[in-house]
Design an enzyme around this catalytic site. Structure first.
Site, PDB file in Angstrom:
ATOM      1  N   ASP A  60      -1.066 -28.333  -9.020  1.00  0.00           N
ATOM      2  CA  ASP A  60      -1.981 -27.215  -8.824  1.00  0.00           C
ATOM      3  C   ASP A  60      -1.303 -26.285  -7.828  1.00  0.00           C
ATOM      4  OD1 ASP A  60      -3.952 -25.445  -7.981  1.00  0.00           O
ATOM      5  OD2 ASP A  60      -5.539 -26.952  -7.957  1.00  0.00           O
ATOM      6  N   SER A 140       0.441  -7.638 -13.624  1.00  0.00           N
ATOM      7  CA  SER A 140      -0.380  -7.337 -14.796  1.00  0.00           C
ATOM      8  C   SER A 140      -0.584  -5.842 -14.880  1.00  0.00           C
ATOM      9  CB  SER A 140      -1.748  -8.026 -14.660  1.00  0.00           C
ATOM     10  OG  SER A 140      -2.664  -7.572 -15.627  1.00  0.00           O
ATOM     11  N   TYR A 153      -9.751 -10.267 -10.362  1.00  0.00           N
ATOM     12  CA  TYR A 153      -8.450 -10.393 -11.019  1.00  0.00           C
ATOM     13  C   TYR A 153      -7.536  -9.235 -10.634  1.00  0.00           C
ATOM     14  CZ  TYR A 153      -5.057 -11.033 -14.811  1.00  0.00           C
ATOM     15  OH  TYR A 153      -3.909 -11.223 -15.542  1.00  0.00           O
ATOM     16  N   LYS A 157      -3.927  -9.186  -8.508  1.00  0.00           N
ATOM     17  CA  LYS A 157      -2.684  -8.692  -9.090  1.00  0.00           C
ATOM     18  C   LYS A 157      -2.123  -7.505  -8.301  1.00  0.00           C
ATOM     19  CE  LYS A 157      -2.361 -11.719 -12.391  1.00  0.00           C
ATOM     20  NZ  LYS A 157      -1.240 -12.675 -12.447  1.00  0.00           N
TER      21      LYS A 157
END
Length: 257
Positions: A60, A140, A153, A157
């Site tokens: 992880d 991204s 998110y 990023k």
């Protein structure tokens, strides 16, 4: 001497394609993933075609000690490290006002902190070896322009881009480059989740949701995982030795900056 690369999140999707492309370019690869089943599958598949080119590792990436142990294990198994690709990441789709703390915390732990630990562990090994190295991070399209329902998110990023720039400035003195790739729409299991969850919130269908984003692409189609892997292959190659601190959009012409 063959170079050695670690790719996190390599059990499927873009990470799997990166591992396969690196092996085709004569690398030895560490297929690292939280899912041991998929990691073993990818490693076995690579070794069936190119024997003794891959090993798999389960961890992880949000756990700093696990990431450092990964680097130690890979160096013990292969003898050195040349490339670290921080590809692993997760998404969480919800409005900002409805976002749940545990989901946001988990996303930041994996995407941002996991990338931080990867840079830290890889750079420490590269400095110890004394002959440079290459770090490539997954950013991204959402690191260039925030999207509705992707607040956490996008934040992770955008942060990865800033982290990469800071790392590039600090690590250049050691001959270490740090860059990022910014995919747009790529048909992977992660994209399936994004489309399904977004469609649910918008009260539409996943197919219509996907069509709405594909319609924004100048080329009129999503990227393939192989096209993303080709960019990563360039970033780790000698042809990119004078490129650092950059985040390169690969979205078929959705956004320009």
């Amino acid at each position: 001497m063959q170079k050695v690369a670690i790719i996190t999140g390599a059990g499927r999707g873009i990470g799997k394609a990166i591992a396969e492309h690196l092996v085709a370019d004569n690398y030895l690869v560490a297929v690292a993933d939280i899912d041991g089943v998929t990691a073993k599958y990818v490693s076995d598949r690579i070794n069936a075609l190119t024997p003794d080119s891959a090993r798999y590792y389960v961890l992880d990436i949000s756990e700093r000690e696990a990431v450092f142990n990964l680097v130690d294990d890979v160096v013990s198994d292969f003898g050195r490290l040349d490339v670290f690709v921080n590809n692993a990441g997760i998404a969480y789709i919800d409005s900002i006002v409805d976002s749940q703390p545990d989901k946001v915390n988990r996303l930041l732990d994996v995407n941002l902190k996991g990338t931080f630990w990867g840079i830290q562990a890889a750079a420490s090994q590269f400095i110890k070896q004394g002959d440079g190295g290459t770090i490539v991070n997954a950013a991204s399209l959402a690191s260039v322009e925030g999207s509705a329902l992707q607040g956490a998110y996008s934040a992770s990023k955008f942060a990865i881009r800033g982290l990469g720039q800071s790392a590039a400035k600090e690590l250049a003195q050691y001959g270490i480059t740090v860059n990022a790739y910014d995919p747009g729409i790529v048909l992977t299991p992660l994209r399936d989740y994004i489309d399904q969850k977004t469609a649910q919130i918008k009260k539409t269908t996943p197919d219509l949701q996907r069509k709405s984003v594909i319609d924004e692409i100048a080329f009129g189609r999503p990227a393939s995982v192989d096209e993303i892997a080709d960019l990563v292959l360039f970033l780790v190659s000698p042809k990119a030795k004078y490129i650092t601190g950059q985040s390169i959009l690969i979205d078929g012409g959705m956004r320009f900056h």
